[in-house]
Design an enzyme around this catalytic site. Structure first.
Site, PDB file in Angstrom:
ATOM      1  N   ARG A   1      47.564  41.198  24.488  1.00  0.00           N
ATOM      2  CA  ARG A   1      46.335  41.836  23.977  1.00  0.00           C
ATOM      3  C   ARG A   1      46.655  43.162  23.301  1.00  0.00           C
ATOM      4  O   ARG A   1      46.128  43.479  22.216  1.00  0.00           O
ATOM      5  CB  ARG A   1      45.364  42.077  25.134  1.00  0.00           C
ATOM      6  CG  ARG A   1      44.690  40.818  25.624  1.00  0.00           C
ATOM      7  CD  ARG A   1      43.983  41.046  26.936  1.00  0.00           C
ATOM      8  NE  ARG A   1      43.109  39.926  27.283  1.00  0.00           N
ATOM      9  CZ  ARG A   1      42.669  39.682  28.509  1.00  0.00           C
ATOM     10  NH1 ARG A   1      43.005  40.485  29.519  1.00  0.00           N
ATOM     11  NH2 ARG A   1      41.879  38.666  28.741  1.00  0.00           N
TER      12      ARG A   1
ATOM     13  N   ARG B   1      36.878  35.037  37.584  1.00  0.00           N
ATOM     14  CA  ARG B   1      35.771  35.990  37.648  1.00  0.00           C
ATOM     15  C   ARG B   1      34.531  35.467  36.956  1.00  0.00           C
ATOM     16  O   ARG B   1      34.619  34.807  35.931  1.00  0.00           O
ATOM     17  CB  ARG B   1      36.181  37.287  36.944  1.00  0.00           C
ATOM     18  CG  ARG B   1      36.765  38.294  37.865  1.00  0.00           C
ATOM     19  CD  ARG B   1      36.767  39.665  37.239  1.00  0.00           C
ATOM     20  NE  ARG B   1      37.533  39.773  36.012  1.00  0.00           N
ATOM     21  CZ  ARG B   1      37.405  40.758  35.151  1.00  0.00           C
ATOM     22  NH1 ARG B   1      36.502  41.712  35.363  1.00  0.00           N
ATOM     23  NH2 ARG B   1      38.149  40.827  34.071  1.00  0.00           N
TER      24      ARG B   1
ATOM     25  N   HIS C   1      47.365  45.325  37.089  1.00  0.00           N
ATOM     26  CA  HIS C   1      46.677  44.337  36.264  1.00  0.00           C
ATOM     27  C   HIS C   1      45.182  44.283  36.583  1.00  0.00           C
ATOM     28  O   HIS C   1      44.624  43.238  36.882  1.00  0.00           O
ATOM     29  CB  HIS C   1      47.319  42.954  36.463  1.00  0.00           C
ATOM     30  CG  HIS C   1      46.646  41.875  35.675  1.00  0.00           C
ATOM     31  ND1 HIS C   1      46.635  41.853  34.295  1.00  0.00           N
ATOM     32  CD2 HIS C   1      45.940  40.792  36.056  1.00  0.00           C
ATOM     33  CE1 HIS C   1      45.959  40.803  33.882  1.00  0.00           C
ATOM     34  NE2 HIS C   1      45.510  40.145  34.926  1.00  0.00           N
TER      35      HIS C   1
ATOM     36  N   MET D   1      45.362  33.370  28.272  1.00  0.00           N
ATOM     37  CA  MET D   1      46.159  33.507  29.505  1.00  0.00           C
ATOM     38  C   MET D   1      47.236  32.438  29.559  1.00  0.00           C
ATOM     39  O   MET D   1      48.383  32.705  29.930  1.00  0.00           O
ATOM     40  CB  MET D   1      45.235  33.407  30.724  1.00  0.00           C
ATOM     41  CG  MET D   1      45.936  33.569  32.049  1.00  0.00           C
ATOM     42  SD  MET D   1      46.772  35.155  32.194  1.00  0.00           S
ATOM     43  CE  MET D   1      48.455  34.651  32.508  1.00  0.00           C
TER      44      MET D   1
ATOM     45  N   ASP E   1      48.272  41.285  29.212  1.00  0.00           N
ATOM     46  CA  ASP E   1      47.979  42.671  28.824  1.00  0.00           C
ATOM     47  C   ASP E   1      48.836  43.084  27.620  1.00  0.00           C
ATOM     48  O   ASP E   1      48.373  43.788  26.720  1.00  0.00           O
ATOM     49  CB  ASP E   1      48.244  43.617  30.009  1.00  0.00           C
ATOM     50  CG  ASP E   1      47.375  43.263  31.205  1.00  0.00           C
ATOM     51  OD1 ASP E   1      46.206  42.910  31.005  1.00  0.00           O
ATOM     52  OD2 ASP E   1      47.888  43.317  32.347  1.00  0.00           O
TER      53      ASP E   1
ATOM     54  N   GLY F   1      47.572  24.499  40.611  1.00  0.00           N
ATOM     55  CA  GLY F   1      46.266  24.816  40.019  1.00  0.00           C
ATOM     56  C   GLY F   1      46.237  24.288  38.596  1.00  0.00           C
ATOM     57  O   GLY F   1      45.576  24.832  37.718  1.00  0.00           O
TER      58      GLY F   1
ATOM     59  N   ILE G   1      49.650  34.237  38.901  1.00  0.00           N
ATOM     60  CA  ILE G   1      48.592  34.523  37.914  1.00  0.00           C
ATOM     61  C   ILE G   1      47.274  34.823  38.628  1.00  0.00           C
ATOM     62  O   ILE G   1      46.462  35.628  38.165  1.00  0.00           O
ATOM     63  CB  ILE G   1      48.416  33.308  36.969  1.00  0.00           C
ATOM     64  CG1 ILE G   1      49.670  33.127  36.099  1.00  0.00           C
ATOM     65  CG2 ILE G   1      47.184  33.477  36.084  1.00  0.00           C
ATOM     66  CD1 ILE G   1      49.660  31.867  35.247  1.00  0.00           C
TER      67      ILE G   1
ATOM     68  N   ARG H   1      37.877  41.981  39.750  1.00  0.00           N
ATOM     69  CA  ARG H   1      38.988  41.167  40.255  1.00  0.00           C
ATOM     70  C   ARG H   1      39.066  41.260  41.779  1.00  0.00           C
ATOM     71  O   ARG H   1      39.454  40.307  42.442  1.00  0.00           O
ATOM     72  CB  ARG H   1      40.305  41.602  39.615  1.00  0.00           C
ATOM     73  CG  ARG H   1      40.421  41.179  38.161  1.00  0.00           C
ATOM     74  CD  ARG H   1      41.781  41.534  37.604  1.00  0.00           C
ATOM     75  NE  ARG H   1      41.932  41.107  36.215  1.00  0.00           N
ATOM     76  CZ  ARG H   1      41.625  41.840  35.163  1.00  0.00           C
ATOM     77  NH1 ARG H   1      41.108  43.038  35.322  1.00  0.00           N
ATOM     78  NH2 ARG H   1      41.812  41.379  33.952  1.00  0.00           N
TER      79      ARG H   1
HETATM   80  N1  LIG Z   1      46.912  37.200  35.544  1.00  0.00           N
HETATM   81  C1  LIG Z   1      46.022  37.159  34.570  1.00  0.00           C
HETATM   82  O1  LIG Z   1      46.189  37.824  33.535  1.00  0.00           O
HETATM   83  C2  LIG Z   1      44.793  36.289  34.669  1.00  0.00           C
HETATM   84  C3  LIG Z   1      43.976  36.084  33.557  1.00  0.00           C
HETATM   85  C4  LIG Z   1      42.899  35.243  33.674  1.00  0.00           C
HETATM   86  C5  LIG Z   1      42.601  34.642  34.895  1.00  0.00           C
HETATM   87  N2  LIG Z   1      43.413  34.872  35.963  1.00  0.00           N
HETATM   88  C6  LIG Z   1      43.145  34.239  37.265  1.00  0.00           C
HETATM   89  O2  LIG Z   1      43.676  32.914  37.277  1.00  0.00           O
HETATM   90  C7  LIG Z   1      42.972  32.145  38.259  1.00  0.00           C
HETATM   91  C8  LIG Z   1      42.558  30.795  37.703  1.00  0.00           C
HETATM   92  O3  LIG Z   1      41.635  30.932  36.665  1.00  0.00           O
HETATM   93  P1  LIG Z   1      41.029  29.643  35.924  1.00  0.00           P
HETATM   94  O4  LIG Z   1      40.134  30.156  34.870  1.00  0.00           O
HETATM   95  O5  LIG Z   1      42.094  28.689  35.598  1.00  0.00           O
HETATM   96  O6  LIG Z   1      40.134  29.025  37.117  1.00  0.00           O
HETATM   97  P2  LIG Z   1      39.613  27.522  37.278  1.00  0.00           P
HETATM   98  O7  LIG Z   1      38.558  27.537  38.336  1.00  0.00           O
HETATM   99  O8  LIG Z   1      39.282  26.943  35.956  1.00  0.00           O
HETATM  100  O9  LIG Z   1      40.891  26.756  37.819  1.00  0.00           O
HETATM  101  C9  LIG Z   1      41.431  27.020  39.074  1.00  0.00           C
HETATM  102  C10 LIG Z   1      42.094  25.759  39.555  1.00  0.00           C
HETATM  103  O10 LIG Z   1      42.683  26.065  40.817  1.00  0.00           O
HETATM  104  C11 LIG Z   1      42.470  24.932  41.634  1.00  0.00           C
HETATM  105  N3  LIG Z   1      42.598  25.299  43.040  1.00  0.00           N
HETATM  106  C12 LIG Z   1      41.707  25.931  43.858  1.00  0.00           C
HETATM  107  N4  LIG Z   1      42.217  26.039  45.089  1.00  0.00           N
HETATM  108  C13 LIG Z   1      43.457  25.496  45.055  1.00  0.00           C
HETATM  109  C14 LIG Z   1      44.477  25.305  46.007  1.00  0.00           C
HETATM  110  N5  LIG Z   1      44.350  25.721  47.269  1.00  0.00           N
HETATM  111  N6  LIG Z   1      45.613  24.716  45.607  1.00  0.00           N
HETATM  112  C15 LIG Z   1      45.787  24.300  44.329  1.00  0.00           C
HETATM  113  N7  LIG Z   1      44.853  24.453  43.389  1.00  0.00           N
HETATM  114  C16 LIG Z   1      43.703  25.038  43.737  1.00  0.00           C
HETATM  115  C17 LIG Z   1      41.100  24.416  41.265  1.00  0.00           C
HETATM  116  O11 LIG Z   1      40.929  23.069  41.672  1.00  0.00           O
HETATM  117  C18 LIG Z   1      41.134  24.591  39.759  1.00  0.00           C
HETATM  118  O12 LIG Z   1      41.634  23.431  39.113  1.00  0.00           O
HETATM  119  C19 LIG Z   1      41.811  33.016  38.711  1.00  0.00           C
HETATM  120  O13 LIG Z   1      42.169  33.661  39.913  1.00  0.00           O
HETATM  121  C20 LIG Z   1      41.699  34.040  37.597  1.00  0.00           C
HETATM  122  O14 LIG Z   1      41.087  35.233  38.032  1.00  0.00           O
HETATM  123  C21 LIG Z   1      44.493  35.665  35.872  1.00  0.00           C
END
Ligand SMILES: NC(=O)c1ccc[n+]([C@@H]2O[C@H](COP(=O)([O-])OP(=O)(O)OC[C@H]3O[C@@H](n4cnc5c(N)ncnc54)[C@H](O)[C@@H]3O)[C@@H](O)[C@H]2O)c1
Length: 412
Positions: free
Chosen positions: A245, A173, A269, A320, A242, A100, A209, A179
């Site tokens: 922050r 989100r 989380h 993040m 978390d 990702g 993540i 979530r």
């Molecule tokens: N753990 C945490 O504290 C935390 C904090 C913020 C966001 N997140 C989560 O992280 C995730 C990503 O957020 P983001 O803002 O980077 O989203 P984003 O949409 O900007 O990026 C997601 C990426 O994942 C890729 N993707 C989708 N399906 C895929 C697959 N099957 N294989 C490989 N890549 C794939 C997309 O092409 C994209 O580049 C979300 O689920 C978000 O909720 C977690």
């Protein structure tokens, strides 16, 4: 293996307070230790070349990069053999894959990991747009080689020989979404990616993540079990944001030096399952009941603060990425033999009756060496009530993840 002295990166936001031999019963501050003022001075990694000479060893850019910069300033002719030696014998030795990598989190996270002197190879995987990210990053003169992998057919190769896999793939989100609304999309993405991890690098540390972490981590555990390669010591839900922050908000509220503050965050989380243990804040500080309520609610809802401010353009990405890079760096230091690495993470646990629970853990070469129970002892009445209240919600999210993975297995 890279020596520990080369690992004094500045990604962590906390210091150890000189208690190197603290027993497990007495938790030490979270995160990456900063070993010198030189590390602090290079915190941003962006610096004029004239100041490189005195800080090359602890630079955020890594020693080799510092040396390279020094050479460029001195304009000394460089022998071909010297350059070859740098490329062929990097101090860095670990491979990290980001699944990702072209996303909002993936891109800045890739940049931060590219800056680690512990990383020899950085594998960037996404379903689209990852070639450009890799080409761009590959121009940074830090030790790791950057390789790009696009689409399911290239996924196995992106994982071969990898020590740490970080998974930020999925949808973020949007305003009004919880979530759990993300569950159906992200559950399937995490399932397919973890299946590939099980087939290609079953010994790797896995950092999840993708939200909802309270469910995606149990999904990953079930998938790994189905594949016969589950090692609970190596599966982590990334909850570092978390902690980051909590440290920031507490330092602001109490006028503390940010770098000193360490607040353990336990539970899960999402929403009320995020439980900052303010009574365990280091350095010791007292809060009024109102402050505890205000800080706890702000830490629990901080993700929503960002979602609303971005007004439809996604969720937290930069903070993040910073938090995830800190967790990766801690894992690499543990893999490298540093026996003094502690982080909070959502992991399989027996600290409560719940099968997964975020707490402080001690990391070692083989993953989690110990869960740290002491933070959960001597809770205030407020914290104990909050802990009791979060358990049903966290239990339901864990069960939802387990049921999803088990249903998929039956259907297959
Ligand atoms: N753990 C945490 O504290 C935390 C904090 C913020 C966001 N997140 C989560 O992280 C995730 C990503 O957020 P983001 O803002 O980077 O989203 P984003 O949409 O900007 O990026 C997601 C990426 O994942 C890729 N993707 C989708 N399906 C895929 C697959 N099957 N294989 C490989 N890549 C794939 C997309 O092409 C994209 O580049 C979300 O689920 C978000 O909720 C977690």
């Amino acid at each position: 293996m890279a020596s520990t002295s080369a690992t004094s990166l500045s990604i962590g936001s906390t210091l150890s307070f000189g208690h190197k031999s603290r027993s497990l019963a007495q938790p030490k501050p979270l995160g990456v230790r900063l070993k010198s003022h030189a590390s602090l001075a290079s915190f941003s990694g962006l610096k004029a070349t004239t100041s490189v000479s005195c800080e090359a060893e602890s630079s955020f850019l890594g020693k080799e990069s510092g040396v390279a910069l020094q050479r460029s300033v001195a304009r000394k002719p460089q022998k071909q053999s010297q350059r070859l030696q740098y490329h062929l014998q990097p101090r860095a030795s670990f491979k990290v894959a980001i699944l990702g990598a072209a996303g909002g989190i993936g891109q800045p996270l890739s940049l931060l990991i590219k800056m680690s002197p512990l990383v020899s190879a950085l594998h960037l995987y996404d379903i689209a747009n990852v070639k450009g990210v890799a080409a761009d990053l590959s121009h940074c003169n830090t030790p790791s080689q950057v390789l790009d992998f696009t689409g399911a057919s290239e996924l196995p190769n992106s994982l071969k020989g990898v020590n740490v896999v970080v998974i930020p793939a999925g949808v973020p989100r949007k305003p009004g979404m919880t979530r759990d609304d993300l569950f159906n999309i992200n559950a399937n993405i995490v399932k397919s990616l973890v299946e590939a991890v099980a087939d290609n690098c079953p010994d790797a540390f896995i950092h999840i993540i993708s939200n909802p972490v309270n469910s995606t981590v149990p999904i990953a555990a079930e998938i790994l079990k189905q594949k016969g390669v589950y090692d609970p010591k190596k599966l982590f839900g990334v909850t570092t944001l978390d902690v980051v922050r909590a440290n920031t908000f507490v330092a602001q509220k109490k006028n503390l030096r940010l770098i000193d503050v360490d607040v353990p965050v336990v539970g899960g989380h999402a929403g009320i399952t995020i439980l900052p243990l303010l009574s365990k804040t280091r350095p010791s500080v007292s809060f009024t009941d109102e402050e505890v309520e205000e800080l706890t609610v702000r830490i629990q809802n901080a993700g929503t603060e960002v979602v609303e401010a971005k007004a439809g353009a996604g969720s937290a990405t930069l903070s993040m990425a910073y938090a995830a890079a800190r967790f990766v760096e801690s894992s690499l230091r543990a893999l490298d033999g540093d026996g003094d690495v502690y982080e909070c993470s959502f992991v399989q646990s027996d600290l409560t009756e719940l099968p997964f629970f975020a707490s402080r853990v001690k990391l070692g070469r083989k993953g989690i060496e110990a869960l740290i129970p002491s933070d959960l002892q001597g809770l205030t009445e407020y914290e104990q009530k909050a802990l009791d209240a979060l358990k049903p919600e966290l239990k339901a999210s864990i069960e939802k993840g387990v049921e999803f993975a088990q249903k998929q297995a039956v259907a297959a």
